[in-house]
Scaffold this motif. Structure first.
Motif, PDB file in Angstrom:
ATOM      1  N   ALA A   1       0.656  -0.874  -0.091  1.00  0.00           N
ATOM      2  CA  ALA A   1      -0.073  -0.166   0.566  1.00  0.00           C
ATOM      3  C   ALA A   1       1.093   1.091  -0.063  1.00  0.00           C
ATOM      4  N   THR A   2       2.125   1.022   0.565  1.00  0.00           N
ATOM      5  CA  THR A   2       3.076   2.173   0.909  1.00  0.00           C
ATOM      6  C   THR A   2       3.899   2.516  -0.083  1.00  0.00           C
ATOM      7  N   GLY A   3       4.338   1.763  -1.259  1.00  0.00           N
ATOM      8  CA  GLY A   3       4.929   1.451  -2.408  1.00  0.00           C
ATOM      9  C   GLY A   3       4.675   2.902  -3.140  1.00  0.00           C
ATOM     10  N   SER A   4       3.102   3.115  -3.666  1.00  0.00           N
ATOM     11  CA  SER A   4       2.831   3.497  -4.701  1.00  0.00           C
ATOM     12  C   SER A   4       2.136   5.034  -3.885  1.00  0.00           C
ATOM     13  N   PRO A   5       1.784   5.766  -4.013  1.00  0.00           N
ATOM     14  CA  PRO A   5       1.055   6.733  -3.952  1.00  0.00           C
ATOM     15  C   PRO A   5      -0.448   6.194  -4.057  1.00  0.00           C
ATOM     16  N   TRP A   6      -0.811   6.170  -4.433  1.00  0.00           N
ATOM     17  CA  TRP A   6      -2.209   5.877  -5.089  1.00  0.00           C
ATOM     18  C   TRP A   6      -2.165   4.576  -3.948  1.00  0.00           C
ATOM     19  N   GLY A   7      -1.303   3.365  -3.400  1.00  0.00           N
ATOM     20  CA  GLY A   7      -2.109   2.254  -2.428  1.00  0.00           C
ATOM     21  C   GLY A   7      -2.021   3.202  -0.908  1.00  0.00           C
ATOM     22  N   LEU A   8      -1.181   4.782  -1.141  1.00  0.00           N
ATOM     23  CA  LEU A   8      -1.016   5.601  -0.136  1.00  0.00           C
ATOM     24  C   LEU A   8      -2.545   5.723   0.099  1.00  0.00           C
ATOM     25  N   VAL A   9      -3.529   6.244  -0.971  1.00  0.00           N
ATOM     26  CA  VAL A   9      -4.759   6.838  -0.669  1.00  0.00           C
ATOM     27  C   VAL A   9      -5.879   5.346  -0.415  1.00  0.00           C
ATOM     28  N   VAL A  10      -5.266   4.952  -1.322  1.00  0.00           N
ATOM     29  CA  VAL A  10      -6.869   3.524  -0.636  1.00  0.00           C
ATOM     30  C   VAL A  10      -6.329   3.159   0.639  1.00  0.00           C
ATOM     31  N   LEU A  11      -5.331   2.882   1.331  1.00  0.00           N
ATOM     32  CA  LEU A  11      -5.041   2.329   2.787  1.00  0.00           C
ATOM     33  C   LEU A  11      -5.938   3.443   3.255  1.00  0.00           C
ATOM     34  N   GLY A  12      -5.316   4.721   3.086  1.00  0.00           N
ATOM     35  CA  GLY A  12      -5.952   6.170   4.026  1.00  0.00           C
ATOM     36  C   GLY A  12      -7.764   5.737   3.388  1.00  0.00           C
ATOM     37  N   ALA A  13      -7.790   5.458   2.640  1.00  0.00           N
ATOM     38  CA  ALA A  13     -10.286   5.334   2.322  1.00  0.00           C
ATOM     39  C   ALA A  13     -10.587   4.211   3.169  1.00  0.00           C
ATOM     40  N   VAL A  14      -9.442   2.908   3.289  1.00  0.00           N
ATOM     41  CA  VAL A  14     -10.023   2.304   3.960  1.00  0.00           C
ATOM     42  C   VAL A  14      -9.710   1.944   5.070  1.00  0.00           C
ATOM     43  N   LEU A  15      -9.093   2.681   5.807  1.00  0.00           N
ATOM     44  CA  LEU A  15      -8.822   2.905   7.761  1.00  0.00           C
ATOM     45  C   LEU A  15     -10.160   3.942   8.234  1.00  0.00           C
ATOM     46  N   ALA A  16      -9.995   5.060   6.901  1.00  0.00           N
ATOM     47  CA  ALA A  16     -11.893   6.123   6.840  1.00  0.00           C
ATOM     48  C   ALA A  16     -12.761   5.122   7.106  1.00  0.00           C
ATOM     49  N   ALA A  17     -12.822   4.158   6.474  1.00  0.00           N
ATOM     50  CA  ALA A  17     -14.122   3.284   6.347  1.00  0.00           C
ATOM     51  C   ALA A  17     -14.302   2.599   7.329  1.00  0.00           C
ATOM     52  N   VAL A  18     -13.552   2.097   7.696  1.00  0.00           N
ATOM     53  CA  VAL A  18     -13.315   1.284   9.229  1.00  0.00           C
ATOM     54  C   VAL A  18     -13.981   2.401  10.163  1.00  0.00           C
ATOM     55  N   ALA A  19     -12.941   3.029  10.319  1.00  0.00           N
ATOM     56  CA  ALA A  19     -14.015   4.212  11.832  1.00  0.00           C
ATOM     57  C   ALA A  19     -14.517   4.598  11.350  1.00  0.00           C
ATOM     58  N   ALA A  20     -15.242   4.986  10.515  1.00  0.00           N
ATOM     59  CA  ALA A  20     -16.717   5.626   9.785  1.00  0.00           C
ATOM     60  C   ALA A  20     -17.939   4.418  10.599  1.00  0.00           C
ATOM     61  N   GLY A  21     -17.575   3.256  10.170  1.00  0.00           N
ATOM     62  CA  GLY A  21     -18.061   1.754  10.334  1.00  0.00           C
ATOM     63  C   GLY A  21     -18.384   1.411  11.807  1.00  0.00           C
ATOM     64  N   VAL A  22     -16.985   2.118  12.872  1.00  0.00           N
ATOM     65  CA  VAL A  22     -16.914   1.439  14.136  1.00  0.00           C
ATOM     66  C   VAL A  22     -18.174   2.603  14.665  1.00  0.00           C
ATOM     67  N   ILE A  23     -17.812   4.401  14.447  1.00  0.00           N
ATOM     68  CA  ILE A  23     -18.508   4.959  14.531  1.00  0.00           C
ATOM     69  C   ILE A  23     -20.181   5.272  14.254  1.00  0.00           C
ATOM     70  N   THR A  24     -20.535   4.625  13.417  1.00  0.00           N
ATOM     71  CA  THR A  24     -22.145   4.155  13.076  1.00  0.00           C
ATOM     72  C   THR A  24     -22.372   3.377  13.895  1.00  0.00           C
ATOM     73  N   ALA A  25     -21.879   1.946  14.664  1.00  0.00           N
ATOM     74  CA  ALA A  25     -22.185   1.205  14.606  1.00  0.00           C
ATOM     75  C   ALA A  25     -22.130   1.695  15.981  1.00  0.00           C
ATOM     76  N   ALA A  26     -21.605   1.925  16.541  1.00  0.00           N
ATOM     77  CA  ALA A  26     -21.750   2.419  18.442  1.00  0.00           C
ATOM     78  C   ALA A  26     -22.359   3.327  18.667  1.00  0.00           C
TER      79      ALA A  26
END
Length: 194
Positions: free
Chosen positions: A147-172
């Motif tokens: 994921a960190t080998g390319s700028p796009w991989g880093l963007v995708v990793l950030g989006a996945v982490l943001a989606a997981v955080a949003a899901g956890v907050i919504t469920a809570a």
């Protein structure tokens, strides 16, 4: 030859694999046993509360919060697994996702004898340490390197982490607002019948 040179290349970041596995084993064993004893404490506190029915307001709030936690679907599922499979559920729980904590706490809630819990924990903790000490950590680091080998991989990793955080907050939020909304709906009906 220095000690650092001897250890370099033997395992994870210079640590021998056996030492890494032993550390992971101790960590997961401590976590599971602390969770077991927390379950035992809840069971003892509930029994005491049932017998005495008194205490300061903070104690009553703690009892209410604990009752809500032990009535969650995950807690009920953990208790059902421990009732059905006993120590086998404890051993298998180490290699599952989503019910580990519930099974360990349930073993304490149903007051499984500590020696039986410990004997069931040992092979499960070994399996967990081997899985995470070899394949699991390698997969996580490999995914992060990709994921960190390319700028796009880093963007995708950030989006996945943001989606997981949003899901956890919504469920809570849903868990905390659902009981309050149910109480608000029931209250006008009960006040009108008085």
């Amino acid at each position: 030859m220095t000690l650092a040179q001897v250890l370099q290349g033997y395992g994870l970041d210079g640590m021998p694999v056996a030492v890494a596995l032993l550390c992971l084993f101790v960590i997961v064993l401590a976590r599971s046993h602390l969770t077991y004893w927390a379950g035992r404490g809840v069971a003892r506190g509930a029994r005491y509360e049932g017998e005495h029915r008194h205490g300061p307001a903070w104690w009553q709030r703690t009892v209410d919060r604990t009752a809500r936690l032990t009535s969650t679907p995950a807690a009920r599922r953990g208790v059902a697994l421990v009732h059905r499979w006993g120590p086998v559920a404890v051993t298998v729980a180490y290699v599952t996702v989503g019910v580990q904590t519930a099974v360990f706490a349930a073993a304490g809630l149903v007051r499984m004898p500590y020696l039986r819990f410990t004997l069931a924990s040992l092979p499960g903790a070994v399996a967990w340490a081997v899985i995470w000490g070899t394949v699991g950590i390698g997969a996580v680091w490999g995914a992060l390197n990709l994921a960190t080998g390319s700028p796009w991989g880093l963007v995708v990793l950030g989006a996945v982490l943001a989606a997981v955080a949003a899901g956890v907050i919504t469920a809570a939020r849903r868990r905390t607002t659902a009981p309050a909304e149910a109480a608000a709906v029931d209250e006008p009906a009960s006040s009108g019948s008085r």
